[in-house]
Design a protein around this motif. Structure first.
Motif, PDB file in Angstrom:
ATOM      1  N   LEU A 188       0.820  -1.207   0.000  1.00 41.04           N
ATOM      2  CA  LEU A 188       0.000   0.000   0.000  1.00 41.04           C
ATOM      3  C   LEU A 188       0.854   1.257   0.000  1.00 41.04           C
ATOM      4  N   HIS A 189       0.488   2.203  -0.848  1.00 42.14           N
ATOM      5  CA  HIS A 189       1.150   3.504  -0.896  1.00 42.14           C
ATOM      6  C   HIS A 189       0.262   4.557  -0.218  1.00 42.14           C
ATOM      7  N   ASP A 190       0.896   5.566   0.285  1.00 37.69           N
ATOM      8  CA  ASP A 190       0.184   6.730   0.822  1.00 37.69           C
ATOM      9  C   ASP A 190      -0.176   7.621  -0.363  1.00 37.69           C
ATOM     10  N   MET A 191      -1.438   7.568  -0.792  1.00 37.71           N
ATOM     11  CA  MET A 191      -1.888   8.320  -1.973  1.00 37.71           C
ATOM     12  C   MET A 191      -2.159   9.771  -1.593  1.00 37.71           C
ATOM     13  N   GLN A 192      -1.420  10.687  -2.189  1.00 37.91           N
ATOM     14  CA  GLN A 192      -1.567  12.106  -1.856  1.00 37.91           C
ATOM     15  C   GLN A 192      -1.819  12.936  -3.109  1.00 37.91           C
ATOM     16  N   ALA A 193      -2.932  13.660  -3.104  1.00 42.63           N
ATOM     17  CA  ALA A 193      -3.208  14.643  -4.155  1.00 42.63           C
ATOM     18  C   ALA A 193      -2.537  15.949  -3.720  1.00 42.63           C
ATOM     19  N   VAL A 194      -1.394  16.235  -4.311  1.00 42.63           N
ATOM     20  CA  VAL A 194      -0.600  17.393  -3.881  1.00 42.63           C
ATOM     21  C   VAL A 194      -0.870  18.623  -4.732  1.00 42.63           C
ATOM     22  N   GLN A 195      -1.649  18.453  -5.792  1.00 42.70           N
ATOM     23  CA  GLN A 195      -2.086  19.573  -6.610  1.00 42.70           C
ATOM     24  C   GLN A 195      -3.574  19.419  -6.887  1.00 42.70           C
ATOM     25  N   ALA A 196      -4.259  20.532  -7.049  1.00 45.05           N
ATOM     26  CA  ALA A 196      -5.687  20.502  -7.368  1.00 45.05           C
ATOM     27  C   ALA A 196      -5.910  19.683  -8.631  1.00 45.05           C
ATOM     28  N   GLY A 197      -6.919  18.851  -8.593  1.00 46.16           N
ATOM     29  CA  GLY A 197      -7.212  17.978  -9.719  1.00 46.16           C
ATOM     30  C   GLY A 197      -6.612  16.595  -9.572  1.00 46.16           C
ATOM     31  N   GLY A 198      -5.767  16.413  -8.563  1.00 46.28           N
ATOM     32  CA  GLY A 198      -5.161  15.102  -8.358  1.00 46.28           C
ATOM     33  C   GLY A 198      -6.028  14.141  -7.577  1.00 46.28           C
ATOM     34  N   GLU A 199      -7.073  14.666  -6.951  1.00 45.93           N
ATOM     35  CA  GLU A 199      -7.891  13.833  -6.063  1.00 45.93           C
ATOM     36  C   GLU A 199      -8.511  12.617  -6.754  1.00 45.93           C
ATOM     37  N   PRO A 200      -9.108  12.753  -7.959  1.00 51.51           N
ATOM     38  CA  PRO A 200      -9.693  11.560  -8.592  1.00 51.51           C
ATOM     39  C   PRO A 200      -8.661  10.477  -8.890  1.00 51.51           C
ATOM     40  N   PHE A 201      -7.444  10.895  -9.255  1.00 48.71           N
ATOM     41  CA  PHE A 201      -6.391   9.912  -9.544  1.00 48.71           C
ATOM     42  C   PHE A 201      -5.965   9.184  -8.271  1.00 48.71           C
ATOM     43  N   ALA A 202      -5.849   9.941  -7.165  1.00 47.31           N
ATOM     44  CA  ALA A 202      -5.478   9.319  -5.894  1.00 47.31           C
ATOM     45  C   ALA A 202      -6.554   8.337  -5.433  1.00 47.31           C
ATOM     46  N   GLU A 203      -7.812   8.716  -5.612  1.00 44.79           N
ATOM     47  CA  GLU A 203      -8.917   7.842  -5.213  1.00 44.79           C
ATOM     48  C   GLU A 203      -8.954   6.574  -6.069  1.00 44.79           C
ATOM     49  N   GLU A 204      -8.701   6.729  -7.371  1.00 45.29           N
ATOM     50  CA  GLU A 204      -8.703   5.564  -8.256  1.00 45.29           C
ATOM     51  C   GLU A 204      -7.582   4.595  -7.895  1.00 45.29           C
ATOM     52  N   GLU A 205      -6.399   5.140  -7.602  1.00 49.08           N
ATOM     53  CA  GLU A 205      -5.275   4.288  -7.226  1.00 49.08           C
ATOM     54  C   GLU A 205      -5.551   3.548  -5.921  1.00 49.08           C
ATOM     55  N   TRP A 206      -6.178   4.225  -4.957  1.00 52.62           N
ATOM     56  CA  TRP A 206      -6.503   3.573  -3.690  1.00 52.62           C
ATOM     57  C   TRP A 206      -7.535   2.469  -3.895  1.00 52.62           C
ATOM     58  N   GLU A 207      -8.486   2.711  -4.784  1.00 57.61           N
ATOM     59  CA  GLU A 207      -9.468   1.685  -5.118  1.00 57.61           C
ATOM     60  C   GLU A 207      -8.775   0.460  -5.708  1.00 57.61           C
ATOM     61  N   ASN A 208      -7.837   0.696  -6.621  1.00 54.76           N
ATOM     62  CA  ASN A 208      -7.129  -0.415  -7.261  1.00 54.76           C
ATOM     63  C   ASN A 208      -6.234  -1.157  -6.270  1.00 54.76           C
ATOM     64  N   GLU A 209      -5.602  -0.406  -5.385  1.00 57.44           N
ATOM     65  CA  GLU A 209      -4.604  -0.984  -4.497  1.00 57.44           C
ATOM     66  C   GLU A 209      -5.213  -1.622  -3.248  1.00 57.44           C
ATOM     67  N   PHE A 210      -6.378  -1.120  -2.818  1.00 53.40           N
ATOM     68  CA  PHE A 210      -6.936  -1.591  -1.550  1.00 53.40           C
ATOM     69  C   PHE A 210      -8.434  -1.875  -1.578  1.00 53.40           C
ATOM     70  N   THR A 211      -9.242  -0.874  -1.908  1.00 54.45           N
ATOM     71  CA  THR A 211     -10.679  -0.954  -1.624  1.00 54.45           C
ATOM     72  C   THR A 211     -11.352  -2.135  -2.307  1.00 54.45           C
ATOM     73  N   HIS A 212     -10.978  -2.439  -3.546  1.00 55.15           N
ATOM     74  CA  HIS A 212     -11.712  -3.495  -4.250  1.00 55.15           C
ATOM     75  C   HIS A 212     -11.430  -4.885  -3.688  1.00 55.15           C
TER      76      HIS A 212
END
Length: 434
Positions: free
Chosen positions: A265-289
């Motif tokens: 697991l990586h610590d997914m961080q949206a460090v710029q505006a607009g990065g949030e959907p990408f961070a959420e998608e990566e967390w879904e792929n890496e953990f949630t599903h």
């Protein structure tokens, strides 16, 4: 310094193929010795932990550690399909009892990346038959050793294949760019550094054709589906089904054993505006599903080394001037606390940190990493999150898969010319938290 509770499992981890040596019936051993190998060197004797395990366990105990996470080697225990080695399983009984002798709790992993050659010849981790094969192996282990074990991780980093698939796709896109600058970037961009395992992705991609021909000679199949191969969506679910099948066997034969798996697991961080959907998608792929497949497990093994950054175009490189490890990860021990907190939002069982560490030849940086990482673990415990253990990666400087012996993660150095153990200050520093 805040000490952990007496019952807290504080220790270190290893994987059989990386430390034992001469694992000749495994797919990794076969691939290391192929002409078109992506391994920079073969494992050979590794650090001879197969013969020197008591010395290593004793060093842990003397430093103050009370737990050891290690893996059993499937290729040793079942070297041929359906044929089991009594000698191998008795070896692991001796390792478990050695842990008990020194007051160290053994936490056993059934599968840590390497698989028997015969399994790969049947289709490996893309074949449905692997589910039953893994369950049969698990049944043999539990029948022989179940009364000796309290904790089992069925599969190490069950999500690793999808991580490798993602960076392989990224690498392909880079290689397709025709501009010289883009090609130079593809060669130098260390996509390897975004996945938490030692791989040589560039060589793997460049020699696919040659490797396919050699695969047919060595494994009898053109496409080798080992555990760390590029993985299909179907194979991702197959791994989860293998975990569930093993869990059923363990609960049938030894219901007292606490069982779970581990995830990278990586610590997914949206460090710029607009990065949030990408961070959420990566967390879904890496953990949630994975949640539907693990929600009834007794614990989850959390494995974290760094963070991933996202902006409006997707993934971003490490910040300019950031300290990097030998593996090209950003040194960011704070990631562990963030990941534990994120996992605990959805997984309500016990959490064990089954891997966390840093590849560096400067042990003072390892000490600093441990200090910050454990501070984060203690913060989580204080807030009521059920973290019951921390296992540093790794106990020993060892064989980091395709990267060979150049990556030094260990709390103990090893002079491989003599196999002499040289404990580092980080070993006793970790033990001082008890």
């Amino acid at each position: 310094m805040t000490h952990f509770p007496k019952e807290f499992l504080l220790g270190a981890s290893t994987a059989a193929h990386q430390v034992e040596g001469n694992n000749t019936n495994s797919d990794c051993w076969a691939m290391e010795h192929m002409e078109h190998t992506s391994y920079v060197e073969p494992s050979l004797d590794a650090v001879d932990h197969y013969n020197r395990y008591e010395e290593d366990i004793k060093l842990m105990a003397e430093a103050g550690l009370n737990a050891y996470r290690f893996s059993l080697e499937w290729a040793r225990i079942e070297p041929e399909e359906g044929v089991f080695s009594k000698e191998a399983v008795e070896h692991y009984r001796s390792v478990i009892r050695c842990c008990r002798k020194y007051g160290v709790e053994p936490v056993v992993t059934l599968h840590h990346f390497s698989s028997p050659i015969w399994l790969i010849s049947k289709g490996g981790w893309e074949a449905e038959t692997t589910i039953d094969d893994f369950a049969r192996y698990t049944r043999y282990v539990i029948e022989k050793l179940g009364d000796e074990i309290n904790y089992i991780c069925t599969i190490n980093e069950a999500n690793m294949g999808l991580q490798i698939t993602a960076i392989a796709e990224r690498y392909k896109r880079q290689m397709m760019a025709q501009m010289a600058k883009a090609q130079e970037t593809a060669g130098k961009d260390d996509a390897d550094g975004t996945v938490q395992v030692g791989i040589n992705l560039q060589k793997m991609m460049e020699e696919q054709k040659e490797a396919a021909e050699e695969n047919k000679k060595v494994f009898g199949v053109e496409k080798v589906a080992n555990f760390t191969s590029v993985r299909s969506v179907e194979s991702d679910i197959l791994v989860m089904k293998a975990h569930q099948a093993a869990k059923e066997v363990i609960r049938e034969l030894a219901p007292q054993i606490q069982v779970g798996l581990t995830l990278s697991l990586h610590d997914m961080q949206a460090v710029q505006a607009g990065g949030e959907p990408f961070a959420e998608e990566e967390w879904e792929n890496e953990f949630t599903h994975y949640l539907p497949y693990i929600q009834n497990d007794d614990f989850l093994g959390v494995q974290n080394y760094t963070r991933s950054l996202f902006g409006p175009e997707g993934g971003m490189p490490s910040p300019e001037g950031a300290e990097l490890t030998q593996m090209n990860y950003e040194v960011y021990p704070e990631a562990l606390e963030h990941v534990i907190r994120k996992v605990a939002e959805n997984f309500k069982g016990t959490l064990l940190v089954t891997e966390n560490g840093i590849a560096t030849d400067d042990d003072s940086r390892r000490v600093a990493f441990i200090e910050k990482a454990l501070e984060g673990v203690q913060n989580c415990i204080q807030d009521g999150i059920p973290v019951k253990g921390y296992f540093h990666w790794s106990l020993l400087d060892n064989f980091e898969w395709q990267k060979g012996y150049s990556m030094t993660f260990g709390l103990i150095a090893v002079d491989r010319s003599t196999q002499t153990r040289i404990p580092k200050k980080s070993l006793t520093y970790l033990g001082s938290f008890r």
